[in-house]
Design an enzyme around this catalytic site. Structure first.
Site: not given
Length: 361
Positions: A82, A142, A235, A245, A256
């Protein structure tokens, strides 16, 4: 070429045009093809945009002809998984000042870095890292990472947990946080953890998994983020100074590897609850709050790009609550990576297959 989106509860005449919503129909027009995962599109003017490609290259795009010209490629981009060259953003008052987020490789692993550069007359120069986060990891997951500015020219950018869940609640790392810094890379003196010796001063909010969408609404003065959950539990959050959060102590998603919920609970005292949760996941990639005249039915609504479920997600406000209203272009079968507004009030999207498209009202 134009692409139509499926409709329901429309007259036959309206459905032939595409998406039907309060009398408006939308189509997508192809602008350019052949790019390599165009992660971000940022407009110079009505006819020129810069596009970051995840493989590490920035190109200049003529949105009328579809021609793109290579401009610049940093040498230290970690373009795996990513990671890669990520978001682009111009200074709000100066289109020659360009800010760039990317995953930077080093002997410590990869981390999310904010760089600055100069853009003039079709050239990028003076590229240099402005802020290197402490989110080092040997994973390729991420990284975040979107950039926005508020009305005081404070710069916010997001960083994912880097694939390490405990980072979300660890204030000694930038991973799993939204950061707020000055445009010279320094730390604002009114940041929430500036006087906390156990926290990094650049952190504005924490407890995030992987926020890949970030938008500041200049009308309401609110900062909004959208982030990936695990298996379920994406979210949308209203970002407030210093708030937690929840990730990974709270989550609406599952593991998963099995039907077991992640975290201790969905809600917890001291944790700010999401404004909207997607279960199953849509895999959100970007977020804007559209305020304009070209698409009246979308004015004042949040628009999110979806990767897994390949559509534009339209979210409205109803008595202060977020409500998912529509899913546009579900039949396009494209992973939508970025959504941006041009100076002449057109909505543009980029897709992982290398396309740039324009939304026609």
């Amino acid at each position: 070429m134009t692409f139509k989106t499926p409709v329901t509860l429309c007259t036959l005449a309206s459905s032939l045009l595409g998406f039907c919503s309060t009398g408006f129909a939308y189509q997508l027009e192809s602008v350019a093809t052949g790019l390599s995962v165009p992660w971000s599109i940022e407009f110079v003017n009505n006819h020129t945009a810069l596009v970051s490609q995840r493989n590490g290259a920035i190109v200049e795009l003529d949105v009328h002809s579809g021609k793109f010209t290579p401009l610049f490629k940093p040498t230290d981009v970690y373009a795996k998984g990513q990671g890669g060259l990520l978001d682009l953003a111009f200074h709000p008052q100066n289109k020659s000042r360009l800010f760039i987020t990317y995953s930077q490789r080093s002997h410590l692993g990869a981390t999310t870095t904010l760089a600055k550069a100069t853009y003039t007359q079709g050239k990028i120069s003076n590229f240099s890292p402005l802020f290197t986060s402490s989110s080092y990891s040997d994973t390729s997951r991420h990284f975040g990472s979107r950039i926005v500015f508020d009305d005081n020219n404070m710069l916010y950018f997001s960083i994912g947990d880097r694939g390490i869940r405990d980072n979300g609640q660890d204030l000694s790392t930038h991973a799993g946080s939204i950061l707020r810094i000055n445009i010279d890379g320094s730390t604002p003196t009114d940041n929430p953890f500036i006087k906390n010796n156990n926290a990094l001063a650049e952190i504005w909010s924490y407890g995030h998994r992987n926020p890949q969408g970030l938008t500041f609404d200049h009308h309401s003065q609110q900062l909004w983020a959208i982030e990936h959950g695990p298996r379920g539990g994406d979210e949308i959050n209203l970002i407030v100074k210093g708030h937690n959060y929840g990730w990974a102590e709270t989550s609406h998603g599952k593991e998963y590897w099995g039907p077991i919920k992640v975290g201790d609970s969905e809600y917890k005292k001291g944790v700010t609850a999401p404004q909207l949760v997607y279960t199953p996941s849509i895999a959100p990639s970007s977020l804007i709050l559209y305020r304009g005249n070209r698409y009246p039915a979308l004015n004042g609504k949040l628009l999110a790009g979806a990767l897994k479920l390949t559509h534009i997600n339209v979210v409205g406000f109803n008595n202060g609550q977020l409500v998912e209203e529509q899913r546009l272009f579900e039949d396009l079968n494209e992973r939508i990576r970025d959504i941006q507004i041009s100076p002449d009030d057109y909505l543009y999207i980029t897709t992982d297959s290398g396309k740039v498209m324009r939304l026609l009202p």
